[in-house]
Scaffold this motif. Sequence first.
Motif, mmCIF file in Angstrom:
data_model
loop_
_atom_site.group_PDB
_atom_site.id
_atom_site.type_symbol
_atom_site.label_atom_id
_atom_site.label_comp_id
_atom_site.label_asym_id
_atom_site.label_seq_id
_atom_site.Cartn_x
_atom_site.Cartn_y
_atom_site.Cartn_z
ATOM 1 N N UNK A 19 15.232 66.252 -37.260
ATOM 2 C CA UNK A 19 15.467 66.701 -35.878
ATOM 3 C C UNK A 19 15.788 65.518 -34.977
ATOM 4 N N UNK A 20 15.001 64.433 -35.108
ATOM 5 C CA UNK A 20 15.223 63.265 -34.249
ATOM 6 C C UNK A 20 16.552 62.590 -34.572
ATOM 7 N N UNK A 21 16.912 62.529 -35.853
ATOM 8 C CA UNK A 21 18.193 61.924 -36.231
ATOM 9 C C UNK A 21 19.369 62.665 -35.628
ATOM 10 N N UNK A 22 19.359 63.996 -35.772
ATOM 11 C CA UNK A 22 20.424 64.821 -35.193
ATOM 12 C C UNK A 22 20.424 64.706 -33.675
ATOM 13 N N UNK A 23 19.235 64.746 -33.080
ATOM 14 C CA UNK A 23 19.140 64.702 -31.619
ATOM 15 C C UNK A 23 19.569 63.379 -31.026
ATOM 16 N N UNK A 24 19.173 62.283 -31.651
ATOM 17 C CA UNK A 24 19.559 60.957 -31.142
ATOM 18 C C UNK A 24 21.068 60.777 -31.216
ATOM 19 N N UNK A 54 17.220 61.522 -20.900
ATOM 20 C CA UNK A 54 15.816 61.936 -20.921
ATOM 21 C C UNK A 54 15.415 62.448 -22.304
ATOM 22 N N UNK A 55 16.286 63.238 -22.929
ATOM 23 C CA UNK A 55 15.997 63.741 -24.278
ATOM 24 C C UNK A 55 15.950 62.611 -25.299
ATOM 25 N N UNK A 56 16.797 61.622 -25.128
ATOM 26 C CA UNK A 56 16.750 60.448 -26.008
ATOM 27 C C UNK A 56 15.400 59.756 -25.901
ATOM 28 N N UNK A 57 14.898 59.614 -24.693
ATOM 29 C CA UNK A 57 13.603 58.973 -24.489
ATOM 30 C C UNK A 57 12.495 59.773 -25.172
ATOM 31 N N UNK A 58 12.558 61.092 -25.060
ATOM 32 C CA UNK A 58 11.553 61.940 -25.713
ATOM 33 C C UNK A 58 11.594 61.753 -27.225
ATOM 34 N N UNK A 59 12.782 61.779 -27.794
ATOM 35 C CA UNK A 59 12.914 61.646 -29.249
ATOM 36 C C UNK A 59 12.461 60.276 -29.738
ATOM 37 N N UNK A 60 12.781 59.234 -28.975
ATOM 38 C CA UNK A 60 12.425 57.875 -29.386
ATOM 39 C C UNK A 60 10.950 57.565 -29.139
ATOM 40 N N UNK A 61 10.399 58.091 -28.042
ATOM 41 C CA UNK A 61 9.017 57.758 -27.678
ATOM 42 C C UNK A 61 7.997 58.738 -28.236
ATOM 43 N N UNK A 234 26.773 78.461 -20.639
ATOM 44 C CA UNK A 234 26.251 77.384 -21.474
ATOM 45 C C UNK A 234 24.958 76.816 -20.893
ATOM 46 N N UNK A 235 24.951 76.577 -19.576
ATOM 47 C CA UNK A 235 23.767 76.014 -18.943
ATOM 48 C C UNK A 235 22.621 77.016 -18.924
ATOM 49 N N UNK A 236 22.927 78.294 -18.818
ATOM 50 C CA UNK A 236 21.888 79.322 -18.891
ATOM 51 C C UNK A 236 21.215 79.300 -20.260
ATOM 52 N N UNK A 237 22.007 79.088 -21.303
ATOM 53 C CA UNK A 237 21.450 78.976 -22.657
ATOM 54 C C UNK A 237 20.516 77.770 -22.757
ATOM 55 N N UNK A 238 20.904 76.649 -22.151
ATOM 56 C CA UNK A 238 20.061 75.449 -22.141
ATOM 57 C C UNK A 238 18.715 75.744 -21.482
ATOM 58 N N UNK A 239 18.743 76.471 -20.368
ATOM 59 C CA UNK A 239 17.508 76.821 -19.655
ATOM 60 C C UNK A 239 16.644 77.748 -20.502
ATOM 61 N N UNK A 240 17.256 78.736 -21.137
ATOM 62 C CA UNK A 240 16.502 79.675 -21.979
ATOM 63 C C UNK A 240 15.844 78.949 -23.147
ATOM 64 N N UNK A 241 16.586 78.047 -23.779
ATOM 65 C CA UNK A 241 16.014 77.275 -24.887
ATOM 66 C C UNK A 241 14.859 76.400 -24.410
ATOM 67 N N UNK A 279 13.932 70.974 -28.782
ATOM 68 C CA UNK A 279 14.457 71.156 -27.433
ATOM 69 C C UNK A 279 15.256 69.934 -26.982
ATOM 70 N N UNK A 280 14.804 68.746 -27.368
ATOM 71 C CA UNK A 280 15.511 67.521 -26.987
ATOM 72 C C UNK A 280 16.723 67.245 -27.868
ATOM 73 N N UNK A 281 16.797 67.927 -29.007
ATOM 74 C CA UNK A 281 17.895 67.669 -29.937
ATOM 75 C C UNK A 281 18.999 68.711 -29.901
ATOM 76 N N UNK A 282 18.707 69.901 -29.382
ATOM 77 C CA UNK A 282 19.618 71.031 -29.570
ATOM 78 C C UNK A 282 20.727 71.121 -28.531
ATOM 79 N N UNK A 283 20.529 70.496 -27.368
ATOM 80 C CA UNK A 283 21.520 70.660 -26.297
ATOM 81 C C UNK A 283 22.929 70.212 -26.678
ATOM 82 N N UNK A 284 23.116 69.043 -27.322
ATOM 83 C CA UNK A 284 24.486 68.669 -27.730
ATOM 84 C C UNK A 284 25.126 69.696 -28.659
ATOM 85 N N UNK A 285 24.325 70.352 -29.484
ATOM 86 C CA UNK A 285 24.854 71.394 -30.370
ATOM 87 C C UNK A 285 25.334 72.583 -29.544
#
Length: 329
Positions: A19-24, A54-61, A234-241, A279-285
Motif C-alpha cells: 500500500x505504501x509503495x503504491x501510495x508513495x 499530506x498523504x505522502x507524509x502519512x505514508x512515510x511517517x 471525482x472529488x466527491x469520490x475522494x471525500x466518500x473514501x 486512504x493516503x494511497x488511493x487518491x492518485x488511482x
Amino acid sequence: LDVFYVYRSLITIFLTMLICGVGIAGNIMVVLVVLRTKHMVTPTNCYLVSLAVADLIVLLAAGLPNISDVVAFWIYGYTGCLCITYLQYLGINVSSCSITAFTIERYIAICHSIKAQFICTVSRAKRIIAGVWIFTSLYCTMWFFLVDTDETVYTNGVVVTCGYRVSRSLYMPIYFLDFTLFYVIPLIVATVLYGLIARILFMSPLPSHLNDRAGGGSGTCLGSKWLYGWITKMLAVVVILFALLWMPYRTLVVVNSFIDPPYHNTWFLLFCRMCIYTNSAINPIVYNLMSQKFRVAFKKLCKCHWGQREAEYNKPAVQSQREPPEGIG
C-alpha cells in the motif's frame, strides 16, 4: 502463539509495503504532473497537490515506521518518537483540511459561478494552502509534549516503545478535539455543500454535447457548471473514501473512550491501520480512473521517465562505437 505472531507480522509487512509503495509513487506523480504541466496548475489541482504531500507524509511517517516496529520494536529513539508522531498528525490533519478546502472551492465554482471568477484563483488557492499548513503545523506541536519513549526491562533485554506520556483520561479530550475538527466538521461541510452542488446540477440538466465537453474541461475556475461536472464527481469520490476509510479507526477511538479495558483486537487494529494507509494511497488511482487530464499527464510523465532512462542507457553504447573511452587502447 509464535506462529500466530509470525503470520500476523508477515501480513502486516506485506500489506504495508504494498500500500505504501503504491501510495508513495502515486502521490509523487500527482505532485510532478501538476508542477511540471502548465495547464494543470489550477486552483483545484493546487489543493490536490497539498493533499498529495499530506498523504505522502502519512505514508512515510506512519506506514514505513510500522514495518520496522513489527520486526524490531521502536528503533528511532526519543527524537524519532516526537518527530514521527508529529508528522503523522500533521499529514492526517492537513489531508482533512485540504479536502475541506477543495470542497468549498467546488461549491463556489458551481453555485456562485460569477463570484468564482474572482475568488477561485491559483494565487488565492496557494494562500489558503499556506494558511492550512501553518495552522496545522502549529496545532500539531502539542504532540511534542504528549508522547515519550518507554523502556521495559525483561530478562533477555530491554524493549523500547513510543507512547503517550500522559494518562488515558488526559489525551482522550485531545482525540475528541481531533475527531471533531478533522473528521466530523469536514464531513458535515462536505455533505451540505455537495448536496447543494447536486441540487444545482439536478435542477439544470445539461445537454448531452455539453456533458461530453465537460469530460475534457480544463478544470479551471471559469464559472461554467458543465465545466466542473467531471472533477466534482471525482472529488466527491475522494471525500466518500475519506469518510469510509477513516471510519473504523475513528469509531474505535470513540468506543474505547467509554469502555474499560479498551478494545484492542490485533486483527481489527491491523485493519484500521491498513484503511488509513489505503486512504493516503488511493487518491492518485481515483484521479487516473476518473480524470482524463490526469490520466494523460500520468502517461506522459511515465513515457518521459522511461525515455530518459533509455537515452542514458543507449548513449554510452553509441559513443563506444565511434570513439573509445579515454585511456583505453
